[in-house]
Motif scaffolding. Structure first.
Motif, PDB file in Angstrom:
ATOM      1  N   THR A 182     -37.623 -94.614  72.626  1.00  0.00           N
ATOM      2  CA  THR A 182     -36.324 -95.274  72.515  1.00  0.00           C
ATOM      3  C   THR A 182     -35.219 -94.427  73.127  1.00  0.00           C
ATOM      4  OG1 THR A 182     -37.093 -96.279  70.443  1.00  0.00           O
ATOM      5  CG2 THR A 182     -34.732 -96.371  70.893  1.00  0.00           C
ATOM      6  N   SER A 183     -35.276 -93.097  72.923  1.00  0.00           N
ATOM      7  CA  SER A 183     -34.249 -92.214  73.481  1.00  0.00           C
ATOM      8  C   SER A 183     -34.304 -92.201  75.003  1.00  0.00           C
ATOM      9  CB  SER A 183     -34.429 -90.791  72.934  1.00  0.00           C
ATOM     10  OG  SER A 183     -34.303 -90.775  71.522  1.00  0.00           O
ATOM     11  N   ILE A 184     -35.513 -92.126  75.565  1.00  0.00           N
ATOM     12  CA  ILE A 184     -35.656 -92.128  77.026  1.00  0.00           C
ATOM     13  C   ILE A 184     -35.155 -93.455  77.604  1.00  0.00           C
ATOM     14  CG2 ILE A 184     -37.325 -92.065  78.910  1.00  0.00           C
ATOM     15  CD1 ILE A 184     -36.792 -89.354  77.675  1.00  0.00           C
ATOM     16  N   THR A 185     -35.475 -94.559  76.944  1.00  0.00           N
ATOM     17  CA  THR A 185     -35.001 -95.863  77.413  1.00  0.00           C
ATOM     18  C   THR A 185     -33.484 -95.960  77.328  1.00  0.00           C
ATOM     19  OG1 THR A 185     -37.068 -96.845  76.618  1.00  0.00           O
ATOM     20  CG2 THR A 185     -35.269 -98.354  77.119  1.00  0.00           C
ATOM     21  N   PHE A 186     -32.924 -95.420  76.253  1.00  0.00           N
ATOM     22  CA  PHE A 186     -31.467 -95.452  76.084  1.00  0.00           C
ATOM     23  C   PHE A 186     -30.774 -94.614  77.160  1.00  0.00           C
ATOM     24  CE2 PHE A 186     -27.634 -93.492  74.221  1.00  0.00           C
ATOM     25  CZ  PHE A 186     -26.886 -94.643  73.996  1.00  0.00           C
ATOM     26  N   ILE A 187     -31.322 -93.428  77.466  1.00  0.00           N
ATOM     27  CA  ILE A 187     -30.736 -92.575  78.507  1.00  0.00           C
ATOM     28  C   ILE A 187     -30.802 -93.270  79.864  1.00  0.00           C
ATOM     29  CG2 ILE A 187     -31.028 -90.395  79.751  1.00  0.00           C
ATOM     30  CD1 ILE A 187     -32.024 -89.187  77.113  1.00  0.00           C
ATOM     31  N   PHE A 188     -31.909 -93.942  80.144  1.00  0.00           N
ATOM     32  CA  PHE A 188     -32.045 -94.662  81.405  1.00  0.00           C
ATOM     33  C   PHE A 188     -31.031 -95.799  81.512  1.00  0.00           C
ATOM     34  CE2 PHE A 188     -33.939 -98.295  83.676  1.00  0.00           C
ATOM     35  CZ  PHE A 188     -34.063 -97.746  84.937  1.00  0.00           C
ATOM     36  N   LEU A 189     -30.850 -96.546  80.432  1.00  0.00           N
ATOM     37  CA  LEU A 189     -29.890 -97.652  80.446  1.00  0.00           C
ATOM     38  C   LEU A 189     -28.457 -97.147  80.590  1.00  0.00           C
ATOM     39  CD1 LEU A 189     -31.429 -99.978  77.689  1.00  0.00           C
ATOM     40  CD2 LEU A 189     -31.551-100.235  80.189  1.00  0.00           C
ATOM     41  N   VAL A 190     -28.161 -95.982  79.972  1.00  0.00           N
ATOM     42  CA  VAL A 190     -26.825 -95.395  80.132  1.00  0.00           C
ATOM     43  C   VAL A 190     -26.588 -95.018  81.585  1.00  0.00           C
ATOM     44  CG1 VAL A 190     -25.422 -93.379  79.551  1.00  0.00           C
ATOM     45  CG2 VAL A 190     -26.577 -94.639  77.755  1.00  0.00           C
ATOM     46  N   GLY A 191     -27.601 -94.445  82.238  1.00  0.00           N
ATOM     47  CA  GLY A 191     -27.462 -94.100  83.647  1.00  0.00           C
ATOM     48  C   GLY A 191     -27.233 -95.315  84.524  1.00  0.00           C
ATOM     49  N   VAL A 192     -27.928 -96.416  84.213  1.00  0.00           N
ATOM     50  CA  VAL A 192     -27.736 -97.643  84.986  1.00  0.00           C
ATOM     51  C   VAL A 192     -26.350 -98.222  84.742  1.00  0.00           C
ATOM     52  CG1 VAL A 192     -28.553-100.013  85.266  1.00  0.00           C
ATOM     53  CG2 VAL A 192     -30.207 -98.157  85.040  1.00  0.00           C
ATOM     54  N   PHE A 193     -25.912 -98.221  83.482  1.00  0.00           N
ATOM     55  CA  PHE A 193     -24.606 -98.803  83.156  1.00  0.00           C
ATOM     56  C   PHE A 193     -23.459 -97.975  83.721  1.00  0.00           C
ATOM     57  CE2 PHE A 193     -20.987 -99.091  80.173  1.00  0.00           C
ATOM     58  CZ  PHE A 193     -20.656-100.423  80.383  1.00  0.00           C
ATOM     59  N   MET A 194     -23.556 -96.647  83.659  1.00  0.00           N
ATOM     60  CA  MET A 194     -22.479 -95.801  84.160  1.00  0.00           C
ATOM     61  C   MET A 194     -22.397 -95.790  85.676  1.00  0.00           C
ATOM     62  SD  MET A 194     -20.757 -94.768  81.675  1.00  0.00           S
ATOM     63  CE  MET A 194     -20.877 -94.710  79.883  1.00  0.00           C
ATOM     64  N   SER A 195     -23.434 -96.252  86.332  1.00  0.00           N
ATOM     65  CA  SER A 195     -23.380 -96.352  87.788  1.00  0.00           C
ATOM     66  C   SER A 195     -22.571 -97.555  88.251  1.00  0.00           C
ATOM     67  CB  SER A 195     -24.796 -96.436  88.368  1.00  0.00           C
ATOM     68  OG  SER A 195     -25.537 -95.277  88.034  1.00  0.00           O
ATOM     69  N   SER A 196     -22.302 -98.477  87.346  1.00  0.00           N
ATOM     70  CA  SER A 196     -21.523 -99.659  87.694  1.00  0.00           C
ATOM     71  C   SER A 196     -20.029 -99.367  87.590  1.00  0.00           C
ATOM     72  CB  SER A 196     -21.903-100.819  86.773  1.00  0.00           C
ATOM     73  OG  SER A 196     -21.588-100.506  85.425  1.00  0.00           O
ATOM     74  N   TRP A 197     -19.233-100.313  88.061  1.00  0.00           N
ATOM     75  CA  TRP A 197     -17.774-100.139  88.025  1.00  0.00           C
ATOM     76  C   TRP A 197     -17.257-100.123  86.598  1.00  0.00           C
ATOM     77  CZ3 TRP A 197     -13.923-103.404  86.148  1.00  0.00           C
ATOM     78  CH2 TRP A 197     -12.600-102.991  86.455  1.00  0.00           C
ATOM     79  N   LEU A 198     -17.787-101.006  85.756  1.00  0.00           N
ATOM     80  CA  LEU A 198     -17.332-101.064  84.366  1.00  0.00           C
ATOM     81  C   LEU A 198     -17.683 -99.786  83.618  1.00  0.00           C
ATOM     82  CD1 LEU A 198     -16.081-102.691  82.058  1.00  0.00           C
ATOM     83  CD2 LEU A 198     -18.353-103.694  81.632  1.00  0.00           C
ATOM     84  N   GLY A 199     -18.886 -99.281  83.822  1.00  0.00           N
ATOM     85  CA  GLY A 199     -19.280 -98.053  83.154  1.00  0.00           C
ATOM     86  C   GLY A 199     -18.455 -96.853  83.600  1.00  0.00           C
ATOM     87  N   ALA A 200     -18.169 -96.784  84.909  1.00  0.00           N
ATOM     88  CA  ALA A 200     -17.339 -95.681  85.403  1.00  0.00           C
ATOM     89  C   ALA A 200     -15.924 -95.768  84.838  1.00  0.00           C
ATOM     90  CB  ALA A 200     -17.317 -95.709  86.924  1.00  0.00           C
ATOM     91  N   SER A 201     -15.409 -96.973  84.676  1.00  0.00           N
ATOM     92  CA  SER A 201     -14.069 -97.136  84.103  1.00  0.00           C
ATOM     93  C   SER A 201     -14.040 -96.706  82.646  1.00  0.00           C
ATOM     94  CB  SER A 201     -13.618 -98.594  84.238  1.00  0.00           C
ATOM     95  OG  SER A 201     -13.608 -98.989  85.592  1.00  0.00           O
ATOM     96  N   LEU A 202     -15.056 -97.104  81.882  1.00  0.00           N
ATOM     97  CA  LEU A 202     -15.117 -96.695  80.479  1.00  0.00           C
ATOM     98  C   LEU A 202     -15.313 -95.187  80.349  1.00  0.00           C
ATOM     99  CD1 LEU A 202     -17.296 -99.579  78.946  1.00  0.00           C
ATOM    100  CD2 LEU A 202     -14.825 -99.229  78.722  1.00  0.00           C
ATOM    101  N   LEU A 203     -16.098 -94.599  81.242  1.00  0.00           N
ATOM    102  CA  LEU A 203     -16.306 -93.158  81.200  1.00  0.00           C
ATOM    103  C   LEU A 203     -15.012 -92.411  81.517  1.00  0.00           C
ATOM    104  CD1 LEU A 203     -18.242 -90.756  80.947  1.00  0.00           C
ATOM    105  CD2 LEU A 203     -18.745 -91.003  83.392  1.00  0.00           C
TER     106      LEU A 203
END
Length: 264
Positions: A104-125
């Motif tokens: 679950t942790s590895i899957t969560f880290i992967f999804l965070v990487g995918v989400f932060m690569s998007s425009w919305l994720g970069a804005s939230l970061l």
């Protein structure tokens, strides 16, 4: 006459017998001692050979098992560390499956990487970093941690190590591995000079010195940043046997071009 001659012969024979007995008595005890000394020296030589063979095999076993044990220990510790993020949640739900928290942790880290690569994720970061930088103590910890993670980031952002560099340090004839982290422009009366900010690790990847060196005095080897990090972490054991600088690779190509032009 016959008896006298016989007595004389006996007198002559007695000392001879005595001397032979003495020689025999002297030689007889020496032979067992010599044989025992030879036997003792043979046992010592055999025991030395056995001890040397056993010590060599023991050290060979240590050399083989030590990296395996260290790798297993670090991997097992990393597994428990990552598994500890979500395993308490599953324990509260009554689900006890070995390795489920790790997956679950590895899957969560992967999804965070995918989400932060998007425009919305970069804005939230960026918004979250703005709040963190307003905090007095947390901002320093976050900034240092971010620079450490950016150094090994595959995106190679502006704060990461840009290139591997070889500089003449600390004396002429000695060289040190470093990383180009930034470039600055030095303005003087004689003109401008481009300086590279070189980070040279000392005994750890993130403990070292920073030097400002002219770009013309820097040797750029054909090594990636990851290979440079591996060299520092391994203590120089992963250095390739042949290092070639980028300008050295360009020199043969230019020579070949000149030769072709001369032939034409």
């Amino acid at each position: 006459m016959g008896s006298r001659e016989r007595d004389r012969d006996l007198e002559l024979l007695i000392p001879v017998a005595a001397t032979t007995d003495n020689v025999a008595s002297k030689s007889s005890p020496s032979s067992p001692s010599s044989s025992s000394s030879h036997h003792h020296s043979g046992r010592e030589a055999f025991s030395k050979v056995i001890r040397s063979w056993a010590s060599k095999k023991f050290m060979s076993g240590c050399v083989i098992l030590l990296p395996i044990a260290i790798t297993f220990y670090i991997t097992w510790g990393f597994f428990h560390f990552v598994d500890g993020f979500f395993s308490p949640v599953y324990n509260q739900l009554g689900i006890n499956v070995f390795g489920l928290g790790f997956i679950t942790s590895i899957t969560f880290i992967f999804l965070v990487g995918v989400f932060m690569s998007s425009w919305l994720g970069a804005s939230l970061l960026g918004l979250g970093e703005w709040f963190i930088k307003k905090m007095p103590l947390v901002s320093y910890i976050y900034s240092a941690s971010k620079q450490i993670s950016a150094a090994i980031s595959p995106d190679q952002s502006s704060n990461a190590f840009k290139e591997v560099a070889i500089i003449r340090h600390p004396r002429i004839g000695e060289y040190a591995f470093g990383f180009i982290t930034n470039t600055v422009l030095l303005q003087r009366n004689t003109g401008e000079e481009e300086l590279c900010c070189i980070y040279v690790p000392s005994n750890h990847l993130y403990i070292g010195d920073v030097f400002l060196i002219s770009s013309t005095d820097i040797l750029r080897p054909n090594l990636s940043v990851r290979e440079g990090i591996e060299i520092v972490i391994s203590g120089g054991m992963s250095v390739p046997q042949i290092l070639t600088t980028i300008d050295a690779q360009a020199i043969p190509a230019s020579r070949i071009g000149n030769l072709v032009a001369a032939k034409v």
